[in-house]
Design a protein around this motif. Sequence first.
Motif, PDB file in Angstrom:
ATOM      1  N   TYR B  36      37.701  29.027  46.958  1.00 49.83           N
ATOM      2  CA  TYR B  36      38.147  30.403  46.803  1.00 49.83           C
ATOM      3  C   TYR B  36      37.432  31.024  45.609  1.00 49.83           C
ATOM      4  O   TYR B  36      37.124  30.341  44.636  1.00 49.83           O
ATOM      5  CB  TYR B  36      39.664  30.468  46.553  1.00 49.83           C
ATOM      6  N   VAL B  37      37.230  32.339  45.670  1.00 51.96           N
ATOM      7  CA  VAL B  37      36.634  33.069  44.561  1.00 51.96           C
ATOM      8  C   VAL B  37      37.621  34.126  44.073  1.00 51.96           C
ATOM      9  O   VAL B  37      38.344  34.725  44.875  1.00 51.96           O
ATOM     10  CB  VAL B  37      35.290  33.731  44.961  1.00 51.96           C
ATOM     11  N   GLN B  38      37.643  34.301  42.780  1.00 54.16           N
ATOM     12  CA  GLN B  38      38.517  35.322  42.177  1.00 54.16           C
ATOM     13  C   GLN B  38      37.692  36.196  41.258  1.00 54.16           C
ATOM     14  O   GLN B  38      37.244  35.742  40.200  1.00 54.16           O
ATOM     15  CB  GLN B  38      39.658  34.671  41.412  1.00 54.16           C
ATOM     16  N   HIS B  39      37.509  37.443  41.654  1.00 50.07           N
ATOM     17  CA  HIS B  39      36.830  38.396  40.777  1.00 50.07           C
ATOM     18  C   HIS B  39      37.839  38.966  39.790  1.00 50.07           C
ATOM     19  O   HIS B  39      39.046  38.949  40.056  1.00 50.07           O
ATOM     20  CB  HIS B  39      36.195  39.508  41.617  1.00 50.07           C
ATOM     21  N   PRO B  40      37.375  39.469  38.654  1.00 49.83           N
ATOM     22  CA  PRO B  40      38.303  39.963  37.627  1.00 49.83           C
ATOM     23  C   PRO B  40      39.323  40.946  38.178  1.00 49.83           C
ATOM     24  O   PRO B  40      38.977  41.867  38.925  1.00 49.83           O
ATOM     25  CB  PRO B  40      37.359  40.640  36.620  1.00 49.83           C
ATOM     26  N   ASN B  41      40.571  40.712  37.842  1.00 47.78           N
ATOM     27  CA  ASN B  41      41.688  41.578  38.237  1.00 47.78           C
ATOM     28  C   ASN B  41      41.856  41.685  39.757  1.00 47.78           C
ATOM     29  O   ASN B  41      42.379  42.678  40.266  1.00 47.78           O
ATOM     30  CB  ASN B  41      41.518  42.987  37.649  1.00 47.78           C
ATOM     31  N   LYS B  42      41.420  40.670  40.454  1.00 49.50           N
ATOM     32  CA  LYS B  42      41.570  40.657  41.912  1.00 49.50           C
ATOM     33  C   LYS B  42      42.290  39.387  42.342  1.00 49.50           C
ATOM     34  O   LYS B  42      42.349  38.406  41.588  1.00 49.50           O
ATOM     35  CB  LYS B  42      40.195  40.678  42.596  1.00 49.50           C
ATOM     36  N   GLY B  43      42.803  39.407  43.573  1.00 45.27           N
ATOM     37  CA  GLY B  43      43.368  38.178  44.129  1.00 45.27           C
ATOM     38  C   GLY B  43      42.273  37.241  44.597  1.00 45.27           C
ATOM     39  O   GLY B  43      41.096  37.571  44.584  1.00 45.27           O
ATOM     40  N   LEU B  44      42.672  36.060  45.002  1.00 46.53           N
ATOM     41  CA  LEU B  44      41.693  35.075  45.464  1.00 46.53           C
ATOM     42  C   LEU B  44      41.216  35.417  46.874  1.00 46.53           C
ATOM     43  O   LEU B  44      41.969  35.911  47.704  1.00 46.53           O
ATOM     44  CB  LEU B  44      42.315  33.679  45.466  1.00 46.53           C
ATOM     45  N   GLN B  45      39.970  35.093  47.129  1.00 46.75           N
ATOM     46  CA  GLN B  45      39.384  35.344  48.433  1.00 46.75           C
ATOM     47  C   GLN B  45      38.747  34.050  48.927  1.00 46.75           C
ATOM     48  O   GLN B  45      38.044  33.373  48.181  1.00 46.75           O
ATOM     49  CB  GLN B  45      38.325  36.445  48.317  1.00 46.75           C
ATOM     50  N   LEU B  46      38.981  33.722  50.203  1.00 43.36           N
ATOM     51  CA  LEU B  46      38.416  32.500  50.744  1.00 43.36           C
ATOM     52  C   LEU B  46      36.909  32.641  50.925  1.00 43.36           C
ATOM     53  O   LEU B  46      36.433  33.588  51.545  1.00 43.36           O
ATOM     54  CB  LEU B  46      39.063  32.181  52.094  1.00 43.36           C
TER      55      LEU B  46
END
Lengths: 114, 117
Positions: B36-46
């Motif tokens: 998963y990736v998490q960009h700043p101030n965002k939720g996680l994305q598969l």
Amino acid sequence: DTAVSQTPKYLVTQMGNDKSIKCEQNLGHDTMYWYKQDSKKFLKIMFSYNNKELIINETVPNRFSPKSPDKAHLNLHINSLELGDSAVYFCASSPQHSTNEKLFFGSGTQLSVL
Amino acid sequence: AQSVTQLDSHVSVSEGTPVLLRCNYSSSYSPSLFWYVQHPNKGLQLLLKYTSAATLVKGINGFEAEFKKSETSFHLTKPSAHMSDAAEYFCVVSELLMDTGRRALTFGSGTRLQVQP
């Protein structure tokens, strides 16, 4: 349209207060989750819930309680907030109650307890 | 019991150079693995997931990961980093718990990727 939305985005409160974070998903998913992300970015599951089963991470204090008025909502209630509760809380959902499924995350609620 | 170890808490690369984010896992049974990736101030994305099909898994944004059972590894790679790849990356293992029949997710502690211009 936002798939998983949680409010508020930021929450600042004092120790001892009771607060709630709301979560809604418009994906028609059966299962919703709450995760806590601490200051070291470590993500830990708190609850998973579908209309049949609530699974609680046993390390979560009972001051935390999930409340689901319907399938599309899973709110997080926190009683008697403590300093250590400061973290980012993420709501998520998945189509079925299976962690092989893709999780859809909300954008998080940053909770600061003063 | 399962566990996930992300070997680097912080990786810095130059734009256009390859990315390698390392993940080792331990699992009692055949696991499913995710990044998963998490960009700043965002939720996680598969980014991608492995569920016992092809060992080389291709994901979004040019990322891929190879499941190596002999090494218990699931490293994430990308041939050429882009500035927009700067984010936090989480390796996740999902295992079937034989005593309960449920699946449990365990997240790694995350690797912060910095991309220098």
